[in-house]
Design a protein around this motif. Structure first.
Motif, short mmCIF file in Angstrom:
data_model
loop_
_atom_site.label_atom_id
_atom_site.label_comp_id
_atom_site.label_asym_id
_atom_site.label_seq_id
_atom_site.Cartn_x
_atom_site.Cartn_y
_atom_site.Cartn_z
N VAL A 123 0.85 -1.20 0.00
CA VAL A 123 0.00 0.00 0.00
C VAL A 123 0.88 1.24 0.00
O VAL A 123 1.88 1.32 0.72
CB VAL A 123 -0.91 0.01 1.26
CG1 VAL A 123 -1.75 1.27 1.29
CG2 VAL A 123 -1.76 -1.23 1.30
N SER A 124 0.50 2.22 -0.79
CA SER A 124 1.21 3.50 -0.83
C SER A 124 0.18 4.62 -0.81
O SER A 124 -0.73 4.66 -1.64
CB SER A 124 2.06 3.59 -2.11
OG SER A 124 2.66 4.87 -2.20
N THR A 125 0.31 5.50 0.17
CA THR A 125 -0.59 6.66 0.26
C THR A 125 0.04 7.82 -0.47
O THR A 125 1.20 8.18 -0.22
CB THR A 125 -0.84 7.04 1.73
OG1 THR A 125 -1.33 5.90 2.43
CG2 THR A 125 -1.84 8.18 1.84
N GLY A 126 -0.72 8.42 -1.39
CA GLY A 126 -0.22 9.55 -2.15
C GLY A 126 -0.60 10.88 -1.48
O GLY A 126 -1.17 10.91 -0.39
N HIS A 139 -5.44 10.13 -2.59
CA HIS A 139 -4.83 9.29 -3.62
C HIS A 139 -3.99 8.20 -2.96
O HIS A 139 -3.38 8.42 -1.92
CB HIS A 139 -3.93 10.13 -4.54
CG HIS A 139 -4.65 11.22 -5.25
ND1 HIS A 139 -5.30 11.04 -6.44
CD2 HIS A 139 -4.83 12.53 -4.92
CE1 HIS A 139 -5.84 12.18 -6.82
NE2 HIS A 139 -5.58 13.11 -5.91
N GLY A 140 -3.97 7.04 -3.59
CA GLY A 140 -3.15 5.95 -3.11
C GLY A 140 -3.18 4.80 -4.09
O GLY A 140 -4.00 4.78 -5.01
N THR A 141 -2.27 3.86 -3.91
CA THR A 141 -2.23 2.67 -4.75
C THR A 141 -2.16 1.42 -3.86
O THR A 141 -1.64 1.47 -2.75
CB THR A 141 -1.02 2.67 -5.71
OG1 THR A 141 0.17 2.71 -4.93
CG2 THR A 141 -1.08 3.84 -6.67
N VAL A 142 -2.70 0.34 -4.38
CA VAL A 142 -2.68 -0.94 -3.67
C VAL A 142 -2.29 -2.03 -4.66
O VAL A 142 -2.87 -2.14 -5.73
CB VAL A 142 -4.07 -1.27 -3.06
CG1 VAL A 142 -4.03 -2.65 -2.41
CG2 VAL A 142 -4.50 -0.21 -2.08
N ASN A 143 -1.28 -2.83 -4.28
CA ASN A 143 -0.92 -4.03 -5.04
C ASN A 143 -1.40 -5.21 -4.22
O ASN A 143 -0.84 -5.51 -3.16
CB ASN A 143 0.59 -4.10 -5.26
CG ASN A 143 1.00 -5.37 -5.99
OD1 ASN A 143 0.24 -6.31 -6.13
ND2 ASN A 143 2.25 -5.39 -6.43
#
Length: 161
Positions: A123-126, A139-143
């Motif tokens: 998880v990465s929080t933008g 904004h964020g991304t999840v793998n």
């Protein structure tokens, strides 16, 4: 010559009993450390007990508890037998075996592979954008790394991490 009449007839029936007939089924509901084993047994007319043997090789080495099958002459489906404390991402061999007063029978060898251990998602929080007094865009991304994953934002007036 006088005829001889025999008023009694004797019949002799010879039945041969045989050891159980077995079909090793399949493994189901696989997880990282457990599986359910399935199979069928025909007791062939004699009181029969059955169990699964399993292990890392065809030498097996581990057995489930015996279960009574009965003494009928029809195929009986074994209630799926759960085996636990397995190693993750590992191939196992198994077979069904049963015995009665006539003999012991072994099903064919089958294999299954336990699932790998689950891994945490990445998880990465933008940076937030569009901030004003009443709203912001987060904004964020999840793998998910191959597993079913749920994601959400948590927010508040202070940082709680």
């Amino acid at each position: 010559m006088p005829r001889t009449f025999f008023p009694y007839m004797f019949f002799i029936f010879i039945t041969s009993k045989i050891s159980p007939t077995i079909t090793t089924g399949f493994a189901s509901s696989l997880s990282a450390n457990a599986a359910y084993l399935n199979g069928t047994v025909n007791p062939n007319g004699s009181a029969t007990m059955a169990r699964f043997e399993y292990g890392l090789t065809t030498g097996y080495g581990i057995s489930s508890s015996y279960v009574p099958i009965g003494s009928g002459s029809d195929e009986v489906t074994i209630t799926p037998t759960q085996i636990i404390s397995l190693e993750s991402d590992t191939e196992y061999h198994f077979r069904l075996m049963a015995y009665n007063d006539i003999g012991t029978s072994y099903g064919t060898d089958q294999t299954f592979t336990t699932r790998p251990l689950p891994v945490s998602p990445i998880v990465s929080t933008g940076q937030s954008t569009g901030k004003d007094i009443t709203a912001a865009t987060l904004h964020g991304t999840v793998n998910p790394r191959g597993d079913e994953t749920m994601a959400w934002f948590e927010y508040g007036l202070t940082n709680t991490s």
